[in-house]
Motif scaffolding. Structure first.
Motif, mmCIF file in Angstrom:
data_model
loop_
_atom_site.group_PDB
_atom_site.id
_atom_site.type_symbol
_atom_site.label_atom_id
_atom_site.label_comp_id
_atom_site.label_asym_id
_atom_site.label_seq_id
_atom_site.Cartn_x
_atom_site.Cartn_y
_atom_site.Cartn_z
ATOM 1 N N GLY A 1 0.816 -1.208 0.000
ATOM 2 C CA GLY A 1 0.000 0.000 0.000
ATOM 3 C C GLY A 1 0.848 1.255 0.000
ATOM 4 O O GLY A 1 2.064 1.196 0.152
ATOM 5 N N VAL A 2 0.209 2.379 -0.171
ATOM 6 C CA VAL A 2 0.895 3.645 -0.096
ATOM 7 C C VAL A 2 1.145 3.957 1.373
ATOM 8 O O VAL A 2 0.221 3.900 2.184
ATOM 9 N N PRO A 3 2.386 4.252 1.753
ATOM 10 C CA PRO A 3 2.665 4.539 3.165
ATOM 11 C C PRO A 3 1.904 5.777 3.623
ATOM 12 O O PRO A 3 1.572 6.643 2.814
ATOM 13 N N GLU A 4 1.693 5.847 4.939
ATOM 14 C CA GLU A 4 0.830 6.891 5.481
ATOM 15 C C GLU A 4 1.415 8.287 5.322
ATOM 16 O O GLU A 4 0.709 9.268 5.480
ATOM 17 N N HIS A 5 2.711 8.390 4.959
ATOM 18 C CA HIS A 5 3.324 9.716 4.936
ATOM 19 C C HIS A 5 2.732 10.618 3.861
ATOM 20 O O HIS A 5 2.896 11.810 3.882
ATOM 21 N N GLY A 6 2.090 10.018 2.898
ATOM 22 C CA GLY A 6 1.535 10.822 1.819
ATOM 23 C C GLY A 6 0.303 11.611 2.236
ATOM 24 O O GLY A 6 -0.336 12.226 1.403
ATOM 25 N N ALA A 7 0.007 11.595 3.530
ATOM 26 C CA ALA A 7 -1.230 12.189 4.034
ATOM 27 C C ALA A 7 -1.497 13.572 3.458
ATOM 28 O O ALA A 7 -0.607 14.405 3.360
ATOM 29 N N GLY A 8 -2.714 13.825 3.082
ATOM 30 C CA GLY A 8 -3.100 15.143 2.598
ATOM 31 C C GLY A 8 -2.905 15.263 1.106
ATOM 32 O O GLY A 8 -3.857 15.451 0.359
ATOM 33 N N THR A 9 -1.661 15.119 0.654
ATOM 34 C CA THR A 9 -1.408 15.180 -0.775
ATOM 35 C C THR A 9 -0.762 13.872 -1.196
ATOM 36 O O THR A 9 -0.007 13.276 -0.433
ATOM 37 N N ARG B 1 13.092 -5.025 -3.349
ATOM 38 C CA ARG B 1 12.296 -5.319 -2.150
ATOM 39 C C ARG B 1 11.734 -4.049 -1.529
ATOM 40 O O ARG B 1 10.586 -4.005 -1.103
ATOM 41 N N LEU B 2 12.584 -3.002 -1.526
ATOM 42 C CA LEU B 2 12.113 -1.709 -1.006
ATOM 43 C C LEU B 2 10.890 -1.234 -1.768
ATOM 44 O O LEU B 2 9.915 -0.751 -1.188
ATOM 45 N N ALA B 3 10.956 -1.392 -3.089
ATOM 46 C CA ALA B 3 9.842 -0.964 -3.931
ATOM 47 C C ALA B 3 8.582 -1.758 -3.600
ATOM 48 O O ALA B 3 7.490 -1.202 -3.493
ATOM 49 N N GLN B 4 8.771 -3.059 -3.390
ATOM 50 C CA GLN B 4 7.621 -3.900 -3.049
ATOM 51 C C GLN B 4 7.016 -3.505 -1.704
ATOM 52 O O GLN B 4 5.815 -3.638 -1.485
ATOM 53 N N GLU B 5 7.891 -3.013 -0.796
ATOM 54 C CA GLU B 5 7.389 -2.611 0.520
ATOM 55 C C GLU B 5 6.657 -1.284 0.473
ATOM 56 O O GLU B 5 6.134 -0.824 1.484
ATOM 57 N N GLY B 6 6.673 -0.662 -0.703
ATOM 58 C CA GLY B 6 5.887 0.556 -0.853
ATOM 59 C C GLY B 6 6.665 1.843 -0.678
ATOM 60 O O GLY B 6 6.083 2.914 -0.542
#
Lengths: 259, 285
Positions: free
Chosen positions: B22-30, B213-218
């Motif tokens: 999934g998209v990590p939560e840091h993208g919050a808002g935008t 792997r980093l990419a797979q982790e989102g």
């Protein structure tokens, strides 16, 4: 064939001159006189233990306090020299050029006699020595440290900055530790020079327990009219500087391997 | 600046995010992690970037490809302000880094950067490389920093190298340590500047595996690379740059598979043709 003969002839002549010179010296020299002047066992014995517990110890102490102060001031000057604020650079360059260009002896006279006379103050002898040796040493060490800082690859600062370190944090934690490893050999060399420069202390008015090797040897020379104390002082200087020189070469070899 | 300093940071729980995709939560808002608008950069008279617009959304992997000297690395270095843009705006993780009022050091700790030359700190061990920035920048204690560091060394498969100095590691190992060092700061996004270009061919695979792997982790990733197979497999989007401008961008199957522009086709032909690739290798990065 002819070239080989020629080489052999030249080498024979070179050895011949050397042997002749040694023989001439051995025959002409008055060995008894030389021994009395340089290797008078009685005089030599009279120097111990003071030559070690006072003179050698003081030489080391003077050198170390001068080196310590000079290193701190040298680092400060190196950072000023690399500052983005031009006046700091000018100050550092002015200082370095000034103290590299004048004799250390002059600095000793200025601090040992000039300042006390002009300002009517008396300065602790150790402080005088620390300042005089440090002020001169700092000028040389500043240039060495500056070169070391500039020898650290730019990528190191970039990596540190990209991790969120400030410019000064990157300098303190990343660049300066690496710079010091690079300049360790020339700094050890500077320590050798300071060890010898500490002999300039001899011209200050020192009490007996403040004598270092040179002043001690000079004093004993007057007392015994023998060169033996001077020779002993020289040997003790070598006991300090030769191991340091060896250390410098080992450090240089290590640096060469690491590159 | 209105954000909590620690959000998105903290210790990566080993494997915790793996596979959630999934998209990590840091993208919050935008949803834009990186937003570059009208970016120009000149070195003296040389204009290296001639108006770049690019957006990277949270959780997206974008690969930038292009010939040497096309401005790819400069673009990447403008994102975390290692290069000062001549004009244009760069927004990263909700901050406008081109705004002189913004404390760039605070933004940079949210941006992991991996260099072509690794740039590990040679006077520190692997563990020291990973813990010193955490302790000095994030103010973490030794124990916490070491725990985070060990977790990230596990992620890159180098738990047995924590007391080694960089000089004792192979290039591939050094680069994986560099990735672990960046991850230890808990970044919201990662910039990779030709991470495998300085490696011997047989060491490239390990580094690419870690990145995959980093990419797979989102993880949000902006990657400058010459590895076409990596771009094709891992990237959500590929950007082709030439002469300081974006020539073509889109999904990898389009840009790498069926390039629309003649310049892209010419570049790919040179890169993918081994004989021509040898010539390309010899050009300075």
């Amino acid at each position: 064939m002819r070239r080989r003969n020629r080489t052999r002839l030249i080498r024979t002549v070179q050895y011949g001159v050397l042997v002749a010179a040694v023989l001439a010296f051995a025959l002409a020299a008055d060995w008894g006189e030389l021994r009395r002047a340089f290797f008078d066992l009685g005089v030599a014995r009279a120097q111990f233990p003071e030559v070690v517990v006072t003179a050698l110890v003081n030489t080391v102490v003077y050198t170390m306090i001068g080196f310590g102060f000079g290193l701190a001031l040298g680092l400060l000057l190196a950072l000023m020299r690399l500052s983005r604020v031009p006046p700091y650079r000018w100050l550092a360059v002015g200082y370095i050029e000034f103290f590299r260009g004048i004799p250390a002896l002059l600095v000793f006279i200025a601090l040992g006699f000039g300042v006390p006379l002009a300002f009517q103050v008396s300065i602790n002898q150790y402080v005088t020595v620390m300042l005089a040796l440090g002020l001169v040493g700092a000028a040389y060490m500043a240039e060495t440290i500056r070169a070391g800082i500039q020898a650290v690859p730019k990528g190191q600062t970039e990596a540190a900055r990209s991790l969120g370190m400030s410019q000064s944090r990157a300098m303190v934690s990343i660049v300066i530790p690496q710079a010091f490893r690079i300049v360790l050999p020339p700094l050890a060399n500077e320590l050798i020079l300071l060890t010898k420069d500490s002999s300039l202390v001899y011209l200050l008015g020192l009490s007996m327990d403040q004598y270092e090797l040179t002043k001690f040897g000079r004093d004993a020379l007057n007392q015994h009219h023998s060169l033996t104390p001077i020779l002993i002082a020289g040997l003790f200087y070598l006991a300090l500087t030769l191991p340091l020189g060896h250390l410098v070469r080992r450090l240089e070899a290590r640096t060469a391997r690491a590159r | 600046m209105n954000r909590n300093e620690n959000d998105g940071g903290g210790a990566p729980e080993d494997g915790g995010r793996r596979g959630d995709g999934g998209v990590p939560e840091h993208g919050a808002g935008t949803s834009a992690a990186i937003e570059v608008t009208g970016l120009h950069k000149s070195f003296g008279d040389l204009e290296v970037l001639k108006g770049i617009d690019i957006t990277v959304r949270g959780g997206e992997v974008v690969c930038v490809i292009g010939p040497s000297g096309s401005g790819k690395s400069t673009l990447l270095r403008c994102v975390n302000l290692l290069e000062e843009p001549t004009s244009g705006t760069v927004r990263v993780a909700g901050f406008e880094v081109t705004d002189p009022e913004v404390d760039i050091d605070r933004v940079r700790r949210r941006i992991g950067m991996v260099f072509q030359a690794f740039n590990l700190f040679p006077h520190l061990t692997t563990l020291g490389n990973l813990t010193l920035p955490q302790r000095r920048v994030l103010g973490r204690g030794r124990a916490e920093a070491e725990e985070v560091a060990r977790g990230n060394l596990r992620r890159v498969g180098l738990t047995d190298k924590e007391s080694s100095y960089p000089a004792q590691l192979s290039g591939g190992q050094q680069q994986r340590v560099a990735i672990a060092r960046a991850l230890s700061m808990g970044p919201e996004l990662m910039l990779f500047d030709e991470p495998t270009s300085a490696l011997d061919p047989e060491l490239v695979g390990d580094v690419l595996a870690v990145m995959r792997r980093l990419a797979q982790e989102g993880m949000t990733m902006l990657v400058v690379t010459h590895e076409m197979s990596f771009a094709r497999e891992v990237a959500d989007r590929v950007v082709f740059m030439d002469a300081g401008a974006i020539v073509e961008e889109g999904p990898p199957e389009q840009v790498v598979g069926e390039p629309q522009q003649a310049r892209t086709r010419a570049f790919l032909a040179r890169v993918l043709d081994p004989a021509a690739a040898d010539v390309l290798e010899q050009e300075p990065g």
